[in-house]
Scaffold this motif. Structure first.
Motif: not given
Length: 521
Positions: A97-105
């Motif tokens: 989830r955090i890796e995905g959120e980093r990509s979104r950011t």
């Protein structure tokens, strides 16, 4: 390296007003180091240098601003596992989830870079002079948008990257040409410092004024309130609770110069199950609901917290499937003990409510872990008990059983403003859906067919906003390229000599931005 220091422009210093500690969400243990809370003097310095930076920063070219945004994104990626590991520890969210959120950011920083380069956000309009017009000549008129001024941004608890230090509010404000002061969320101070240093480094690399960005920590409420009240701050971006958002709105309104607070606050995101869809696939919808409800321990502002359905064919199948699915779910760690406590309190109120039945609960867990729940009530009870509309932030939802379509519509009419409303429909429901849509448009910022609100695309057409109390300003969105408009204002230049015109509205148009021109006669 995390030091626990404030980032005031290009400098770092230890805050002297109390301490903040990052907490490992899964265990409750303190994470080193401690963080010094900002004093009012620190805040004043950050606001002063932001104000001093504004006129220089807002005159940067679209290309210069785009390069800043892209550099911030690349710096965040360069943090690598240090950022991911710290964020996982502080939030209890899974690594994927955090890796995905980093990509979104990083993706939304790149989106705003493309918006700035394209230049349409400036909304340049040129009405050439008409000196021979009768009975009155027209002067040369030229309009462009400029940034509103320094912006205060409050990091959110549930999105430690995408709605935090370099999240959507910061990205859109910088894109608009506004210096930013971020008040880090106390639930993830280490994550915030790492990202803050990535932004600080990008400002330095792009040779922009140091006051373009600052990051502060607040061990008390005084500094947060003072940020909203500071006369150099011209707008606020906030994602969080209704109580805090309304408090900031009130502070901003009482200022000698009131300012806008763009607050994303409270939403239960109704899901409406139409009769034909319910009859055709009630069980399937029940299973899908639980998957959306429990995603991320239900800690999304678009979580489906209310289900509206007519007690017709397929209703029992829907409830049975949802009951079976929720009963099999495991408890999930919540972001903070305070959020977990609030969730427990909200669920306890539903469990003990005289007009609410517990459909099923998920498996119990350990400390700081949320046990999911589905509850049921009647339309009459829902309309009689205002408290049943209150948001329970987490994996809990309330099914409202309606006797017929008329009663369902009555329930919708009594709903507060929402971020999202989802419609589960089949072709046989189109007439009813068409009749209901104008009412739904008045209630929410995003309408969804055969899906759920969780999952907010960062794009040009996205609206993440809605009528109060979903947000403080129904005209705006905090996600998507339209978010830049919150931090812009128009300026008209009348009869200016060409030598004094800003680049965007000049005939030479060195920036190459779109210009809407009335040539006159």
């Amino acid at each position: 390296m995390i030091t626990g220091e404030l980032l005031i422009g290009g400098s770092t210093r230890r805050g002297s007003d109390g301490e903040i500690w990052g907490i490992e969400a899964a265990s409750g243990r303190r994470l080193e180091p401690s963080f010094g809370g900002a004093a009012l003097e620190d805040l004043e310095q950050a606001c002063l240098i932001a104000d001093q930076a504004f006129d220089t920063f807002r005159r940067t070219s679209p290309e210069e601003r785009a390069m800043l945004l892209e550099k911030i994104g690349s710096n965040i990626l360069d943090l690598g596992d240090e950022l991911i590991d710290r964020c996982v520890a502080e939030t209890g969210l899974p690594r994927i989830r955090i890796e995905g959120e980093r990509s979104r950011t990083v993706g939304q920083l790149q989106l705003f870079a493309s918006v700035v380069r394209e230049g349409a956000f400036l909304d340049v309009r040129i009405d050439k002079a008409m000196p021979s017009r009768k009975p009155q000549p027209r002067a040369d008129l030229r309009l462009t948008n400029i940034g509103v001024g320094p912006v205060g941004v409050f990091g959110a608890s549930n999105f430690p990257l995408a709605f935090s230090v370099a999240g959507g509010d910061t990205a859109s404000a910088l894109a608009a040409g506004c210096p930013v002061i971020v008040k880090a969320h106390s639930a993830h101070p280490g994550t915030s410092e790492l990202v803050g240093r990535a932004v600080q480094s990008a400002v330095r690399a792009c040779e922009l004024p140091e006051g373009t960005f600052s990051l502060i920590f607040d061990s008390k409420r005084a500094v947060s309130q003072a940020l909203v009240a500071n006369p150099r701050i011209k707008a606020i971006g906030f994602t969080g609770s209704r109580g805090a958002g309304v408090a900031f709105m009130q502070i901003a309104a009482r200022r000698p110069e009131p300012i806008p607070v763009y607050a994303e606050m409270s939403s239960i995101n109704p899901v409406i199950l139409f009769p034909s869809a319910l009859a055709a696939r009630g069980a399937e919808i029940g299973s899908q609901l639980v998957a959306a409800l429990t995603l991320g321990a239900g800690q999304f502002c678009t979580n489906p917290g209310l289900i509206l359905a007519v007690n017709s064919e397929g209703y029992d199948s829907f409830v049975t499937a949802a009951r079976e699915a929720i009963s099999a779910t495991t408890a999930a760690t919540m972001l903070t003990p305070a959020i977990h406590k609030a969730y427990r309190s909200g669920v306890d109120q539903l469990v003990s409510h005289q007009s609410v039945t517990t459909v099923a609960r998920g498996r119990a867990g350990g400390e700081n872990q949320a046990q999911a729940g589905i509850f049921e009530t009647t339309a009459g009870a829902f309309l009689s008990h205002r408290e049943l509309q209150d948001e329970v932030f987490g994996a809990a939802t309330l099914i409202v059983r309606c006797d017929d379509a008329k009663e369902l519509r009555e329930v919708v009419e009594h709903l507060e403003g929402q971020l999202t409303i989802a419609l589960h429909i089949d072709q046989g429901d189109y007439m009813f859906a068409r009749e209901l849509t104008p009412l739904l448009e008045r209630k929410a910022g995003r309408l969804i067919v055969n899906g759920f609100g969780t999952g907010v695309e960062v794009s040009h057409a996205m609206v993440h906003g809605g009528p109060f109390p979903a947000t403080s300003d129904v005209r705006t969105t905090s996600v998507g390229s339209l978010a830049i408009e919150r931090f812009l204002r128009p300026v008209c230049y009348q009869a200016f000599p060409p030598e004094l015109l800003p680049c965007a509205v000049s005939d030479a148009n060195a920036w190459g931005v779109p210009q809407r021109t009335d040539p006159g006669t």
